[in-house]
Scaffold this motif. Structure first.
Motif, PDB file in Angstrom:
ATOM      1  N   GLU A  71      44.047  42.676  34.943  1.00 11.37           N
ATOM      2  CA  GLU A  71      43.002  42.310  35.909  1.00 11.37           C
ATOM      3  C   GLU A  71      42.679  43.494  36.804  1.00 11.37           C
ATOM      4  O   GLU A  71      43.589  44.173  37.275  1.00 11.37           O
ATOM      5  CB  GLU A  71      43.477  41.193  36.828  1.00 11.37           C
ATOM      6  CG  GLU A  71      43.625  39.848  36.202  1.00 11.37           C
ATOM      7  CD  GLU A  71      44.112  38.852  37.243  1.00 11.37           C
ATOM      8  OE1 GLU A  71      43.270  38.361  38.034  1.00 11.37           O
ATOM      9  OE2 GLU A  71      45.318  38.594  37.277  1.00 11.37           O
ATOM     10  N   ASN A  72      41.403  43.715  37.040  1.00 11.56           N
ATOM     11  CA  ASN A  72      40.969  44.677  38.044  1.00 11.56           C
ATOM     12  C   ASN A  72      40.495  43.870  39.243  1.00 11.56           C
ATOM     13  O   ASN A  72      39.398  43.324  39.243  1.00 11.56           O
ATOM     14  CB  ASN A  72      39.839  45.561  37.516  1.00 11.56           C
ATOM     15  CG  ASN A  72      39.388  46.580  38.549  1.00 11.56           C
ATOM     16  OD1 ASN A  72      39.816  46.556  39.693  1.00 11.56           O
ATOM     17  ND2 ASN A  72      38.509  47.473  38.144  1.00 11.56           N
ATOM     18  N   ARG A  73      41.341  43.770  40.263  1.00 12.04           N
ATOM     19  CA  ARG A  73      41.022  42.974  41.448  1.00 12.04           C
ATOM     20  C   ARG A  73      40.281  43.779  42.517  1.00 12.04           C
ATOM     21  O   ARG A  73      40.058  43.294  43.621  1.00 12.04           O
ATOM     22  CB  ARG A  73      42.302  42.385  42.039  1.00 12.04           C
ATOM     23  CG  ARG A  73      42.956  41.382  41.098  1.00 12.04           C
ATOM     24  CD  ARG A  73      44.169  40.742  41.725  1.00 12.04           C
ATOM     25  NE  ARG A  73      44.783  39.780  40.818  1.00 12.04           N
ATOM     26  CZ  ARG A  73      45.950  39.207  41.047  1.00 12.04           C
ATOM     27  NH1 ARG A  73      46.639  39.483  42.149  1.00 12.04           N
ATOM     28  NH2 ARG A  73      46.445  38.347  40.178  1.00 12.04           N
ATOM     29  N   GLY A  74      39.912  44.998  42.160  1.00 15.87           N
ATOM     30  CA  GLY A  74      39.270  45.872  43.137  1.00 15.87           C
ATOM     31  C   GLY A  74      37.757  45.833  43.070  1.00 15.87           C
ATOM     32  O   GLY A  74      37.159  45.068  42.316  1.00 15.87           O
ATOM     33  N   SER A  75      37.149  46.721  43.868  1.00 15.52           N
ATOM     34  CA  SER A  75      35.689  46.824  43.923  1.00 15.52           C
ATOM     35  C   SER A  75      35.181  48.051  43.171  1.00 15.52           C
ATOM     36  O   SER A  75      33.980  48.308  43.146  1.00 15.52           O
ATOM     37  CB  SER A  75      35.228  46.869  45.381  1.00 15.52           C
ATOM     38  OG  SER A  75      35.835  47.964  46.037  1.00 15.52           O
ATOM     39  N   LEU A  76      36.096  48.804  42.547  1.00 13.95           N
ATOM     40  CA  LEU A  76      35.723  49.983  41.771  1.00 13.95           C
ATOM     41  C   LEU A  76      36.179  49.818  40.319  1.00 13.95           C
ATOM     42  O   LEU A  76      37.204  49.186  40.053  1.00 13.95           O
ATOM     43  CB  LEU A  76      36.375  51.238  42.365  1.00 13.95           C
ATOM     44  CG  LEU A  76      35.980  51.593  43.798  1.00 13.95           C
ATOM     45  CD1 LEU A  76      36.811  52.763  44.313  1.00 13.95           C
ATOM     46  CD2 LEU A  76      34.495  51.928  43.865  1.00 13.95           C
ATOM     47  N   PRO A  77      35.456  50.421  39.378  1.00 10.99           N
ATOM     48  CA  PRO A  77      35.869  50.325  37.974  1.00 10.99           C
ATOM     49  C   PRO A  77      37.128  51.143  37.698  1.00 10.99           C
ATOM     50  O   PRO A  77      37.453  52.066  38.440  1.00 10.99           O
ATOM     51  CB  PRO A  77      34.672  50.896  37.211  1.00 10.99           C
ATOM     52  CG  PRO A  77      33.958  51.760  38.181  1.00 10.99           C
ATOM     53  CD  PRO A  77      34.220  51.184  39.545  1.00 10.99           C
ATOM     54  N   ASP A  78      37.825  50.788  36.638  1.00 16.29           N
ATOM     55  CA  ASP A  78      38.972  51.564  36.166  1.00 16.29           C
ATOM     56  C   ASP A  78      38.917  51.537  34.642  1.00 16.29           C
ATOM     57  O   ASP A  78      38.037  50.905  34.051  1.00 16.29           O
ATOM     58  CB  ASP A  78      40.292  50.992  36.694  1.00 16.29           C
ATOM     59  CG  ASP A  78      41.380  52.058  36.829  1.00 16.29           C
ATOM     60  OD1 ASP A  78      41.351  53.051  36.066  1.00 16.29           O
ATOM     61  OD2 ASP A  78      42.257  51.902  37.684  1.00 16.29           O
ATOM     62  N   ARG A  79      39.838  52.226  34.005  1.00 15.37           N
ATOM     63  CA  ARG A  79      39.872  52.290  32.547  1.00 15.37           C
ATOM     64  C   ARG A  79      41.322  52.331  32.083  1.00 15.37           C
ATOM     65  O   ARG A  79      42.112  53.130  32.562  1.00 15.37           O
ATOM     66  CB  ARG A  79      39.123  53.529  32.065  1.00 15.37           C
ATOM     67  CG  ARG A  79      38.991  53.652  30.559  1.00 15.37           C
ATOM     68  CD  ARG A  79      37.985  54.768  30.209  1.00 15.37           C
ATOM     69  NE  ARG A  79      37.964  55.057  28.796  1.00 15.37           N
ATOM     70  CZ  ARG A  79      37.297  54.352  27.879  1.00 15.37           C
ATOM     71  NH1 ARG A  79      36.579  53.320  28.257  1.00 15.37           N
ATOM     72  NH2 ARG A  79      37.334  54.693  26.611  1.00 15.37           N
ATOM     73  N   PHE A  80      41.666  51.431  31.162  1.00 16.06           N
ATOM     74  CA  PHE A  80      42.984  51.369  30.530  1.00 16.06           C
ATOM     75  C   PHE A  80      42.963  52.428  29.426  1.00 16.06           C
ATOM     76  O   PHE A  80      42.222  52.324  28.464  1.00 16.06           O
ATOM     77  CB  PHE A  80      43.196  49.959  29.974  1.00 16.06           C
ATOM     78  CG  PHE A  80      44.526  49.680  29.334  1.00 16.06           C
ATOM     79  CD1 PHE A  80      45.611  50.532  29.446  1.00 16.06           C
ATOM     80  CD2 PHE A  80      44.697  48.518  28.607  1.00 16.06           C
ATOM     81  CE1 PHE A  80      46.833  50.247  28.855  1.00 16.06           C
ATOM     82  CE2 PHE A  80      45.902  48.215  28.007  1.00 16.06           C
ATOM     83  CZ  PHE A  80      46.971  49.078  28.136  1.00 16.06           C
TER      84      PHE A  80
END
Length: 173
Positions: A71-80
């Motif tokens: 889960e990305n619970r933040g306001s910015l994108p991320d990448r696995f």
């Protein structure tokens, strides 16, 4: 656990208010400890990993698979981006796609995680391949690993190994 009869006995009129409050505090502490002990979440920044698991493998198997929820619970994108496990020499992200009526497995270079999104790696779909197993994965084993994210960085996890025919954690497939 306390059943209704015992709870009513503990909270009966014969006890003082202090002893009643103490019993309630102890019950709350036990429940909180039980929840913390059973938690299977791993976190770094806004990325939360839940229910990492794998299946036991037979002797001689060269690959195993890992499953989890990210889960990305933040306001910015991320990448696995990938990761590693102690039980194998390689770690690959894979997906299963339908091409021309034929199911095919393809390796991924990463998985985008938009803000507020989640992905589930599960049998028959997105999953992690443990390539070059160093030993068979045994039921009840906890396989240590690390997942790498573009922004959240490294998140250490433990994949719970379940028996070949056992029901996955969380009731999945």
């Amino acid at each position: 656990m306390l059943d209704l009869f015992h709870w009513q006995f503990i909270m009966s009129e014969t006890g003082s208010m202090t002893s009643k409050l103490f019993c309630v505090a102890v019950a709350c502490a036990l429940l909180a400890t039980a929840r913390a002990a059973s938690a299977e979440d791993f976190k770094a920044g806004d990325i939360v990993i839940s229910r990492p698991w794998s299946r036991a493998t037979p002797a001689g198997a060269q690959v195993g698979a890992g499953y989890l929820v990210v889960e990305n619970r933040g306001s910015l994108p991320d990448r696995f981006l990938g990761g590693s496990v102690e039980a194998a020499t390689g770690f690959e992200l894979h997906d299963i796609v339908l091409e021309g009526g034929i199911m095919k497995m393809r390796q991924l270079t990463g998985i985008d995680l938009p803000p507020g999104s989640s992905i589930e790696a599960k049998p028959g779909g997105l999953h992690i391949m443990f390539v070059g197993l160093l030993h068979p994965l045994a039921a009840e084993e906890k396989v240590r690993g690390a997942l790498q994210f573009e922004h959240a960085g490294r998140i250490e996890v433990k994949f719970k190994v379940i028996g070949m025919g056992a029901r996955p954690p969380g009731g999945g497939d």
